[in-house]
Design an enzyme around this catalytic site. Structure first.
Site, mmCIF file in Angstrom:
data_model
loop_
_atom_site.group_PDB
_atom_site.id
_atom_site.type_symbol
_atom_site.label_atom_id
_atom_site.label_comp_id
_atom_site.label_asym_id
_atom_site.label_seq_id
_atom_site.Cartn_x
_atom_site.Cartn_y
_atom_site.Cartn_z
ATOM 1 N N ARG A 170 21.133 -38.494 21.266
ATOM 2 C CA ARG A 170 21.800 -38.952 20.287
ATOM 3 C C ARG A 170 23.320 -39.109 20.269
ATOM 4 O O ARG A 170 23.722 -39.190 19.369
ATOM 5 C CB ARG A 170 21.415 -38.512 18.845
ATOM 6 C CG ARG A 170 19.629 -38.771 18.832
ATOM 7 C CD ARG A 170 19.436 -40.217 18.598
ATOM 8 N NE ARG A 170 18.246 -40.547 18.302
ATOM 9 C CZ ARG A 170 17.595 -40.819 17.033
ATOM 10 N NH1 ARG A 170 18.453 -40.847 15.917
ATOM 11 N NH2 ARG A 170 16.531 -40.859 16.810
ATOM 12 N N ASP B 134 16.204 -48.049 21.330
ATOM 13 C CA ASP B 134 15.364 -47.304 20.411
ATOM 14 C C ASP B 134 13.883 -46.959 20.991
ATOM 15 O O ASP B 134 13.542 -48.135 21.790
ATOM 16 C CB ASP B 134 14.941 -47.518 18.932
ATOM 17 C CG ASP B 134 14.698 -46.462 18.171
ATOM 18 O OD1 ASP B 134 15.227 -45.601 17.546
ATOM 19 O OD2 ASP B 134 13.317 -46.529 17.976
#
Ligand code: CP3
Length: 344
Positions: free
Chosen positions: A26, A75
């Protein structure tokens, strides 16, 4: 193929490197003001659908932090819409799937995916990022592992207890397995396409496997993860196999495959490495919340991870899970600098 592989790739293969490679799960996202500026005009799925924007967001943390890897901005749920699921991200909240998959009929109705066209924007973003970066910086492709994607497909969103997912697994194991099999096929094809587009290493996120008993993991989940990883072997690109809460699953996870096993912060890195065996590389495992601690305490914890890695070949420094949105970017940079200083 470049003559000398990037340090991150070398470490993933268990080869010696000059300095321990470091990147962050992330590392692109809301803790960066430059990401938030783009997010003001575009939704998450819109960013993913625009290769130039996805490439730019991928490069932001590389510029700011000088990390050894660029994880492509995408994603794990992107394969679901082309399979026929209605995926959205509610503002400020997690993913929502309007038509969750909970029956044999719903699994049978899933569409086959031509990854080159359906997931083309991510592949194009990989080409753009690979062309932009020097060879020392690895491009990291990724996908969700079948179980973790299935948990969203079955629950219809994030879940605390995985009630619907486990209800399906316990009550209709054949349907559950059929779902994982379909997902494994799409994920393997997507990762292979990412490698053809230029990914130097790929990470399989099985973020939520820690919710399973070792027996359920070994019988109902690991075979499908293993199938994905085995399908990638001929491509010659290392695979990072990551999960959280895996203290009871490290051995079966390692058995399912992966050149590198991702370890969260709940286990000391040396103990985890002993358990997965010295033939594997390991990635991890600073607590993401350590970046909110006073500097001295943060550095002490970085040093502890490095000490447990003990300078052995095959350590990739990372967090035990992703950066949290409120993380101060300067603390992330401090970690990068410390890892470099301490392992040079
Ligand atoms: O920098 C990077 O790591 C690359 C991009 C990336 C995203 N999602 C972008 C994203 C990666 C690697 C992921 C993986 C992902 N997505 C996982 C596995 C990683 C993990 O944390 O274990 C999971 C479970 C998902 C599904 C998902 N996507 C959830 C649950 C959420 C909502 C929670 C959250 O963090 O906001 C997302 C949204 C999402 N994916 C964001 C980003 C940057 C935040 C959305 C936003 O910008 O508004």
């Amino acid at each position: 193929v470049t003559a000398v592989a990037a340090p991150l790739v070398r470490a993933a293969r268990g080869e010696p490197v000059d300095t321990t490679p470091v990147w962050f799960m992330r590392q692109a996202g809301r803790y960066l003001p430059e990401y938030r500026a783009i997010r003001e005009r575009l939704g998450l799925l819109e960013i993913c659908a625009r290769p130039e924007v996805a490439a730019e967001v991928t490069l932001q943390p590389v510029r700011r932090l000088g990390v050894d890897g660029a994880i492509i901005f995408a994603d794990i749920l992107l394969p679901l819409p082309p399979m026929g699921l209605d995926l959205g991200f509610a503002k400020g909240e997690g993913p929502v799937i309007a038509n969750p998959v909970r029956t044999a009929a719903a699994v049978a109705a899933l569409r086959d995916v031509d990854v080159e066209s359906a997931l083309g924007p991510t592949l194009e973003a990989i080409r753009l990022v690979r062309a932009e970066l020097p060879p020392e910086v690895a491009v990291i492709g990724f996908a969700g592992a079948p179980f973790t994607i299935a948990s969203y497909a079955v629950e219809g969103g994030a879940a605390r207890h995985f009630l619907e997912t486990k209800r399906l697994m316990y009550g209709a194991p054949d349907v559950f397995r059929a779902l994982l099999e379909r997902l494994a096929g799409v994920v393997a094809a997507f990762l292979a396409a990412q490698v053809r587009a230029g990914a130097d290493v790929v990470q399989l996120f099985d973020s939520w496997v820690g919710a399973l008993t070792p027996d359920d993991y070994a019988r109902c989940v690991a075979p499908f993860t293993a199938r994905v990883i085995a399908a990638l072997a001929p491509l010659g690109v290392p695979v990072i196999h990551f999960g959280t809460g895996t203290g009871a699953l490290l051995e079966p996870m390692a058995a399912a495959g992966g050149d590198v096993i991702g370890v969260d912060w709940r286990l000391p890195l040396d103990e985890a490495w002993r358990r997965v065996g010295s033939a594997r590389a390991v990635q991890g495992n600073l607590d993401p919340v350590a970046l909110f601690a006073p500097r001295g305490e943060l550095l002490r914890r970085v040093d502890d991870v490095l000490a447990r890695a003990g300078g052995r070949a095959g350590h990739i420094f990372n967090l035990g899970h992703g950066l949290l949105p409120a993380t101060p970017p300067d603390m992330v940079r401090l970690v990068v600098d410390r890892v470099r200083e301490r392992t040079r």
